[in-house]
Scaffold this active site. Structure first.
Site, short mmCIF file in Angstrom:
data_model
loop_
_atom_site.label_atom_id
_atom_site.label_comp_id
_atom_site.label_asym_id
_atom_site.label_seq_id
_atom_site.Cartn_x
_atom_site.Cartn_y
_atom_site.Cartn_z
N ASP A 163 9.17 3.98 -0.41
CA ASP A 163 8.08 4.48 0.41
C ASP A 163 8.43 4.14 1.86
OD1 ASP A 163 5.85 4.84 1.94
OD2 ASP A 163 4.46 3.88 0.53
N LYS A 169 3.71 10.10 8.39
CA LYS A 169 3.39 9.48 9.68
C LYS A 169 4.31 9.95 10.82
CE LYS A 169 0.97 5.57 7.69
NZ LYS A 169 -0.25 4.96 8.09
N TYR A 227 0.86 -1.19 0.00
CA TYR A 227 0.00 0.00 0.00
C TYR A 227 0.88 1.23 0.00
CZ TYR A 227 -3.47 3.45 1.56
OH TYR A 227 -4.28 4.55 1.65
C1 LIG Z 1 3.53 2.44 3.31
C2 LIG Z 1 2.50 3.50 3.22
N1 LIG Z 1 2.60 4.45 2.26
C3 LIG Z 1 1.72 5.44 2.15
C4 LIG Z 1 0.65 5.54 3.01
C5 LIG Z 1 -0.33 6.64 2.85
O1 LIG Z 1 -0.16 7.56 3.88
P1 LIG Z 1 -1.34 8.55 4.26
O2 LIG Z 1 -2.42 7.72 4.89
O3 LIG Z 1 -0.69 9.53 5.20
O4 LIG Z 1 -1.79 9.20 3.00
C6 LIG Z 1 0.49 4.59 4.03
C7 LIG Z 1 -0.63 4.65 4.97
O5 LIG Z 1 -0.89 3.77 5.74
C8 LIG Z 1 1.44 3.54 4.13
O6 LIG Z 1 1.34 2.58 5.07
#
Ligand SMILES: Cc1ncc(COP(=O)(O)O)c(C=O)c1O
Length: 456
Positions: A266, A294, A164
């Site tokens: 990511d 985060k 994700y």
């Molecule tokens: C690995 C990863 N990338 C991107 C995101 C997206 O982040 P946001 O919810 O702040 O848009 C998440 C959210 O859980 C994530 O776990």
């Protein structure tokens, strides 16, 4: 082999029933609030990923390592805002920083000195020279995909099956696809995660299995000259925890570069939790682009993208617009600066390691003496118990992890004062600097009780 093979299914079903009854009894106000919320909030929650069975838990406050729900239940927080609260709740330094900034104005959409200070810190912490800010993980991975496409002049994006990266169109593909839709291992299907994604967009995102360099090479050959880049969570964090094989990340970078494509990490979940310098430093591979969000923001909406001079230089030269009204917001920047320079310091990771070891030893001990099949993964402030005998190396193996055991552990932990993230086996725990040995021992003790209830 699945854990459930060693556990009597009737006993497991009975335990789930008993624990659900306790759960329901303890959350009457949350249930009432769910009913009220459904009349104004679609599905009763602010984000689909806050919905959970049997129903969502509504919280009122958090202090230190603990949160309190509307029924007055207090929990040690292992959810930690989907991994955004490595500072813990209402950390005195964050309270002081944010309070001081609020009184001086919270938003200008003009640069402030704080944004320079944060970028300077990120430079040395992650070893990438140029940075920009956003407000969420989604914004950062969106920028990363756009940058890779712009810089290479190519359209195809590669991503890992079962990972994700936020909710924009390019990456909402094969996030948690059902096993009967994913096709052959050798030729995985790009499965839209939601309705509303144009088929042409889905087609431009090709998926590859994690930890398989041959599969990546085959895919790069198949789309030779058309792949812009690949977005990768260096350690998968939305399928439990799936760690990279030795040499995998180096191999990914080398293959992509050999094909004129770029690598974006990511690190939204890993960046501030698994090492002082994120997965980038922990595994020793520096990507072309690095996405953070985060936990770097100390609890405020945040995001940052860093990259090489060449790629980020295209933003600097005005060839690519990287924009947002709230980018570099002074309140967020102040919280981020305090978080990174005063709270999530190298010592914090030593303490995460110490607490993580209590969890690893404790949970693996329970697994050993009860015969529940599984293993514990700990990466500093993050960890998970995975209910599968052999280590999971990719999404397809993750599908074999027992849903029931993850769910019953979730219930057992909740009913005994540990707050876990929704969605059972996909999630993992996040510690905060305000967690104590006693807090993590509570998880281990609950897990012991579960192990005995299932096997004794
Ligand atoms: C690995 C990863 N990338 C991107 C995101 C997206 O982040 P946001 O919810 O702040 O848009 C998440 C959210 O859980 C994530 O776990």
């Amino acid at each position: 082999m699945s854990t459930t093979q060693t556990i009597d299914p009737a006993r497991l079903a009975k335990l789930i029933e008993t624990e659900e009854a306790v759960f329901n009894e303890r959350h009457k106000h949350s249930r009432e609030m769910t009913e009220r919320a459904r009349k104004s909030l679609a599905g009763g929650v602010a984000s689909s990923w806050q919905a959970t069975d049997p129903h969502p838990i509504y919280l009122v406050e958090g202090h230190g390592s603990k949160v309190v729900d509307v029924d007055g239940n207090e929990y040690v927080d292992f959810h930690n805002g989907y991994g955004a609260m490595a500072v813990g709740h209402a950390h005195p330094k964050i309270v002081a920083t944010v309070s001081a900034r609020v009184g001086r104005g919270t938003h200008f959409a003009q640069p402030t000195e704080e944004s320079i200070a944060v970028a300077e810190h990120l430079q040395q912490r992650f070893g990438l020279p140029l940075w920009r800010f956003g407000n969420s993980g989604t914004e950062e991975t969106l920028d990363a995909v756009r940058l890779m496409r712009a810089y290479t002049g190519r359209d195809i994006l590669l991503k890992i099956e079962g990972s994700y990266h936020g909710h924009h169109d390019a990456v909402m593909v094969s996030v948690a696809p059902p096993g009967d839709k994913i096709g052959e291992y050798e030729n995985p299907v790009s499965v839209p995660q939601t309705l509303g994604l144009p088929a042409d967009f889905v087609n431009l995102t090709k998926v590859v299995p994690f930890n398989d360099l041959d599969a990546l090479e085959r895919t790069l050959e198949k789309y030779r000259g058309r792949v812009a880049g690949m977005i990768v969570e260096p350690c998968m964090m939305n399928a439990g925890i799936v760690t990279p094989d030795e040499g995998y990340l180096e191999g990914v970078k080398a293959l992509l570069h050999a094909h004129g494509a770029l690598l974006a990490f990511d690190e939204v979940k890993t960046g501030a939790t698994i090492h002082y310098g994120g997965a980038t430093r922990r595994f020793g591979v520096t990507p072309d682009l690095l996405c953070l969000a985060k936990s770097v923001g100390g609890g405020l909406p945040c995001g940052a993208i860093g990259g090489s001079e060449q790629v980020m230089g295209w933003i600097a030269e005005g060839k690519i617009d990287q924009v947002g009204t709230f980018n570099g917001n002074p309140l967020t920047m102040a919280a981020m600066h305090t978080t990174l320079t005063e709270i999530l310091t190298p010592d914090a990771y030593d303490e995460f390691d110490r607490l993580g070891e209590i969890l690893r030893e404790g949970c693996d001990g329970v697994i050993d003496h009860t015969g529940v099949q599984g293993y514990t993964t700990v990466l500093s402030g993050r960890g998970a118990v995975t209910y599968r005998a052999e280590r999971v190396r990719n999404y397809r193996e993750y599908l074999e992890v027992s849903d029931e055991l993850a769910y019953v552990n979730w219930l057992v932990q909740f009913n005994r004062g540990v707050f876990m993230a929704p969605w059972g086996k996909s999630e993992n725990w996040t510690l905060s600097v305000q967690h104590s040995a006693e807090d993590v021992q509570r998880y281990v003790d609950n897990f012991e009780e579960l192990g005995k209830a299932l096997t004794a």
